[in-house]
Every structure is written in C-alpha cells, then in structure tokens.
Design a protein around this motif. Structure first.
Motif, mmCIF file in Angstrom:
data_model
loop_
_atom_site.group_PDB
_atom_site.id
_atom_site.type_symbol
_atom_site.label_atom_id
_atom_site.label_comp_id
_atom_site.label_asym_id
_atom_site.label_seq_id
_atom_site.Cartn_x
_atom_site.Cartn_y
_atom_site.Cartn_z
ATOM 1 N N ASP A 5 0.878 -1.053 0.063
ATOM 2 C CA ASP A 5 0.045 0.151 0.061
ATOM 3 C C ASP A 5 0.844 1.173 0.030
ATOM 4 O OD1 ASP A 5 -2.426 1.287 -0.213
ATOM 5 O OD2 ASP A 5 -2.659 1.362 1.880
ATOM 6 N N HIS A 9 -1.021 4.531 -0.541
ATOM 7 C CA HIS A 9 -1.365 5.550 0.675
ATOM 8 C C HIS A 9 -0.298 5.713 1.809
ATOM 9 C CE1 HIS A 9 -5.177 3.808 -0.898
ATOM 10 N NE2 HIS A 9 -5.514 5.025 -1.064
ATOM 11 N N HIS A 10 0.923 5.225 1.609
ATOM 12 C CA HIS A 10 1.633 5.412 2.551
ATOM 13 C C HIS A 10 3.186 6.090 2.030
ATOM 14 C CE1 HIS A 10 -0.392 2.153 4.605
ATOM 15 N NE2 HIS A 10 0.288 2.529 5.533
ATOM 16 N N TYR A 11 3.120 6.608 0.787
ATOM 17 C CA TYR A 11 4.253 7.222 0.182
ATOM 18 C C TYR A 11 5.006 8.294 0.995
ATOM 19 C CZ TYR A 11 1.686 11.082 -2.129
ATOM 20 O OH TYR A 11 1.135 12.388 -2.081
ATOM 21 N N GLU A 13 5.032 8.804 4.232
ATOM 22 C CA GLU A 13 5.702 8.159 5.278
ATOM 23 C C GLU A 13 7.116 7.238 4.781
ATOM 24 O OE1 GLU A 13 3.032 5.214 6.859
ATOM 25 O OE2 GLU A 13 4.412 4.282 8.132
ATOM 26 N N ASP A 14 6.901 6.747 3.828
ATOM 27 C CA ASP A 14 7.966 5.854 3.309
ATOM 28 C C ASP A 14 9.156 6.714 2.767
ATOM 29 O OD1 ASP A 14 6.571 3.615 3.912
ATOM 30 O OD2 ASP A 14 5.725 3.206 1.853
ATOM 31 N N VAL A 43 7.921 -4.416 6.639
ATOM 32 C CA VAL A 43 6.607 -4.079 6.890
ATOM 33 C C VAL A 43 5.796 -5.113 7.214
ATOM 34 C CG1 VAL A 43 4.660 -3.531 5.154
ATOM 35 C CG2 VAL A 43 6.815 -2.534 4.534
ATOM 36 N N MET A 97 0.371 -3.380 8.375
ATOM 37 C CA MET A 97 1.202 -2.420 7.441
ATOM 38 C C MET A 97 2.078 -1.494 7.928
ATOM 39 S SD MET A 97 0.583 -2.898 4.005
ATOM 40 C CE MET A 97 -1.046 -3.792 3.003
ATOM 41 N N GLN A 98 2.232 -1.743 9.256
ATOM 42 C CA GLN A 98 3.222 -0.605 9.891
ATOM 43 C C GLN A 98 4.586 -0.874 9.577
ATOM 44 O OE1 GLN A 98 1.842 0.987 12.910
ATOM 45 N NE2 GLN A 98 3.811 1.980 12.953
ATOM 46 N N ARG A 99 5.311 0.172 9.386
ATOM 47 C CA ARG A 99 6.765 0.022 8.760
ATOM 48 C C ARG A 99 7.768 0.072 10.303
ATOM 49 N NH1 ARG A 99 3.305 -0.223 4.747
ATOM 50 N NH2 ARG A 99 4.076 1.092 2.926
#
Ligand code: BG6
Length: 490
Positions: free
Chosen positions: A85, A88-90, A92-93, A456, A466-468
């Motif tokens: 995902d 929707h997480h870009y 944060e990533d 992940v 889906m937590q990093r």
C-alpha cells in the motif's frame, strides 16, 4: 579510490510490487492483478475465465486455454492487489528513505494507472497526479527519482486483446504513453529506464521448462518491438527535454564456465552473448550484434523489421547502462551436470566457491566487480546497479526490531566490490539496492522473501497492520550513505 562525491546512493521498487490500490482512482488491470502467490518450489498461477463461464488456474508463464481471459476470482489471494500500500503510505515511506539519506529512489510507473487499457486517447488524470505527488515529495528531500516506465505490468487489455508485445501496435501505444510522461514530469524527473530486465524474454527459454519453439521465436519478435519502442522513447525524451537521461535495464544474467575445459568456456561465452549482450548491444550500440544471426538461426527466428526500425535503433541509443545483480551461475557443456544453481530468472550449475540464499540464489559479490568491468569496458557509458540484495526471512522481535546482520554482510561485500570497480576505472554512478522497503516478491508472490531496510508488517496471506519498522540494516545503510561508502561497519 572512494565513491565519487555525487554518487547516487538509494533504493529500488516497482509499482506492481509495492503500490497496491490496484483498482483505485481509475487504474486498469495488469497481469499481476490476476496472479496468485506461489513459493520457491510452486509457481504462481494466473486465474482465468472462459466464455462459457468456466474458470481455472494456469501456472504462470504457461499459456492459458484459448479464449480464456485473466479474471479475478473469489477464493484466491492476489498479493499485488494491496501489496504494501505504498499508494497511501508514500509520504511516510519517502520520509524514511530521506532519513537514511537516499540520493536516488528507483520506482516505476504503472502503465494502467495512466492508460487503464493502454489504448485510450487521453491519460487518466488521477494516475498522473499520483506520480506528480510522489515526485514532489521526493523533491522536498532532494531525492532524485529514477523512473522505470515498464516494470512487468503491461496493461492486461494489451496482453490479451492485442497479443502483447508481439504486436507492433504496442510500439505506438508505448510511444504515446512515454510522450505523456515526458511532457508531464519535465523538471521533476531526470533519469528514466524504459523496460525492466528487457532480456528476461530471452532468459525464459532456459528458465521455463518445455517452452515451445514458436513461443521462443515469438519472444524475439516481442523483444524487437520493445527495442524499437525503447529507442523511440529515448529520442522522444531528448526532444522534449535535452536534460533527460534514458537508460536500458538488463537482468544481470551473469555466468562463468563451470570448469576451464574449453567447451565450457565456449558455451559460457555463448550464454553471455545470448542472454545478456544481445540486448545490451542493441540498446547501447544501436544495432544487432554479429552473433545475432547465429542465434536467430538456432532458434528458427525470422525477424521482420523495417528500414525505419533500423534507423530508430541507431538514433535511440541509451545514455547509460543499468542492470540488476543478485547472483551468478555456471555453465557446463556436459549434459550430465545438474542445473541446480539458481539466480534471478536464471538457471545454471552450482558454483562450489559461493554460498546460496534460502531461495537457492547464488551469492557472489566478487562477480559484481568482474561484471562491472566487463560491461563498462564493452560499452563505455555510465553504469548504474539498480537492483541488488538478499531476499531472506526476517524475524520481527517482540520489541519490534529486525536483526538482519546477514543482509548487512551481503550488501557490504557488494559495496566493497563496487569500490573495487571504481578503482578499476568503471564509471559507476548509482547504487539502488532492491526492495529498500519490503515488498511482494516478483517470482513467488511471497511477502516473507524480504529485501528491505524497512520491515513491513504483512504476511504471505495479506494479514498485518502494514506498520513500518526500521531494521538494523536501516541504521547501517544510513551510515554507509553519510560516509559516502567509507564506513561499512567492518
Ligand atoms: C528482478 C525484478 O527480477 O528481481 C524485481 O526486477 C524482482 O521485480 C527482483 O522483485 C527480485 O526478485 P524476487 O523474485 O525475489 O522478487
């Protein structure tokens, strides 16, 4: 000799393996969306539906029944649908990539996000906006995007209704797609790659069991169409923005002769020509190499091309050479020697002098220095290593740590090898290890085959938060980058 001060340290991903959001904001389907998960020993499958309504599952890389169309069916898990995902997480990533000090981020654009079926006149605005947002986010942190235009996700419609890259029509559809991208992202992107691991089409003939002669011959035709499409993209990029740099991306199908028997040496030379240099030569030198004729004869290929194709290839030479490097294999002329040495889409004999990963891929850091020299001395244009890494099972401890010393060691040895290649005079400008954040494996569809510096929380069945989480390798790589490759933690 150390790394040049403007060296691009970074990481690499591909849209279909990380974005998810497969049916969001107008995206069309790609083959990966009808592909189930497999393992190291069981192939992934393609689910399909026949006009009668009957449904089924065919192993990946085998043709599905006539008239069947890829379909999403109940009761199957499709790992690429949600992937990690990134869609929707870009933010944060990318913040995590920036924290590591990335100078470059390799990513791909999903063609079907821009043209859902590949044939529309006008692009999907929401798709274009998504990538613009990603590029702007990268810019905030001074991270240079390296964008793969096609990374194993041709729109399903083109694959099924137009017969994929065997059909010359795809050349003009790709041209329109690239024209849109080059105009849209002018000023935001500088480096582009046309087709990911373009030589995989030829590697399949060894890798896939019992491939029919027709399929092999057709792959040469598909590849020719991709060469022309790529060459046109290079020309179009340069005409839209002379600052654009476009590269080829070749799977490092690197091999050694198993012994010094002249038969093995000769056979290996041929293997390197067939699966590696065939593509590099066309894309860098702008024409087919002399050994192409021998190869076409062996594989019964009658390649049809136009005068314009020849001109396009000549005028669309790439600006730099990029390749993926995970492993090497060995070649033996003796038919009785087992083909038990695996690599990325490659098969050969096991090398007694190297170690093998949990997925059976040979690990050969010294080979990277050797091949960097081979490539640079042959082509003499800047080189990027745009994929490298160790797919391994990681354990998230109770206190949410991942102690991945094995990955650190793998990467460290490869970095030392790159340093050696720089000393040898190779103009190496970038290193973007694969799967800098854990993502879906391309070959098996597994999540447990992890490459990342960032863990992940997601399992093979799609469960997880889906937590990093940062792995030990995260802090290690951060130091490598901040010291420009001086501090490898030896
Ligand atoms: C390359 C691909 O083949 O290797 C990537 O360009 C892929 O898409 C990578 O993920 C590693 O392979 P795998 O099968 O371990 O994911």
């Amino acid at each position: 000799m150390s790394f040049p001060k403007d060296f691009y340290w970074g990481g690499a991903t591909a849209a279909n393996q990380c974005e998810g959001a497969y049916n969001v904001d107008g995206r069309g389907l790609a083959k990966t969306d009808v592909t189930t998960a497999g393992t190291a020993t069981t192939p992934r499958g393609i689910t399909y539906r026949l006009p009668s309504g009957e449904t089924g599952l065919a192993p990946q890389f085998t043709p599905y029944p006539k008239d069947a169309k890829g379909a999403i069916l109940d009761g199957y898990y499709y790992p690429n649908h949600n992937a990690i995902d990134f869609y929707h997480h870009y933010k944060e990533d990318i913040a995590l990539f920036a924290e590591m000090g990335f100078k470059m981020f390799r990513m791909s654009i999903s063609w079907s996000r821009i043209f859902p079926n590949g044939i529309e006149e006008e692009p999907n605005k929401k798709g274009l906006d998504f990538y613009r947002d990603v590029f702007e986010e990268l810019k905030k942190y001074n991270i240079e995007p390296l964008v793969t235009i096609s990374h194993y996700d041709t729109p399903l419609y083109l694959e099924e209704e137009l017969d994929g890259w065997k059909n010359r029509k795809l050349i003009s559809l790709f041209d329109r797609y690239t024209e849109v991208l080059f105009n849209e992202y002018k000023g935001l992107v500088k480096y582009w790659l046309t087709f990911n691991e373009i030589n995989s089409l030829l590697m399949f003939k060894d890798f896939i069991h019992n491939m029919s002669k027709d399929d092999i011959a057709n792959n040469y035709k598909a590849l020719h169409n991709q060469f022309v499409a790529s060459a046109r993209a290079v020309q179009r990029a340069h005409s839209i923005d002379p600052e654009y740099k476009v590269g080829c991306m070749i799977a490092g199908a690197c091999s050694y002769p198993l012994t010094c028997a002249p038969e093995d040496v000769l056979k290996n030379q041929k293997k390197m020509q067939d699966s590696f240099y065939y593509c590099g030569d066309v894309m860098v030198r702008g024409e087919y190499p002399v050994f192409a004729k021998r190869l076409w004869k062996e594989d019964n290929v009658n390649l049809e091309y136009t005068e314009e194709d020849i001109k396009d290839l000549k005028e669309g030479k790439v600006d730099f050479f990029s390749f993926s490097y995970y492993s090497t294999t060995c070649t033996s002329a003796d038919k009785n020697v087992a083909k038990d040495g695996l690599g990325n889409f490659s098969l050969g004999s096991k090398n007694p002098y190297i170690q093998y990963s949990e997925w059976g891929w040979g690990m050969d850091p010294i080979g990277l220095r050797y091949y960097l020299n081979e490539i640079y001395n042959r082509y003499e244009i800047p080189v990027m290593v745009v994929e490298n890494g160790l797919g391994a099972i990681d354990e998230l401890t109770e206190d949410k740590k991942v102690h991945d010393q094995y990955r650190i060691e793998y990467l460290r040895e490869h970095i030392k090898s790159m340093e050696g290649a720089l000393e040898d005079g190779v103009d190496l400008i970038a290193y973007t290890p694969w799967g800098c954040i854990d993502l879906i494996s391309a070959s098996t569809g597994e999540m447990k085959k992890r490459y990342g510096f960032i863990y992940v929380d997601l399992d093979n069945e799609g469960n997880g938060t889906m937590q990093r989480y940062k792995k030990d390798s995260f802090e290690w790589y951060k130091k490598v980058i901040s010291s420009n490759g001086e501090e490898l933690g030896l």
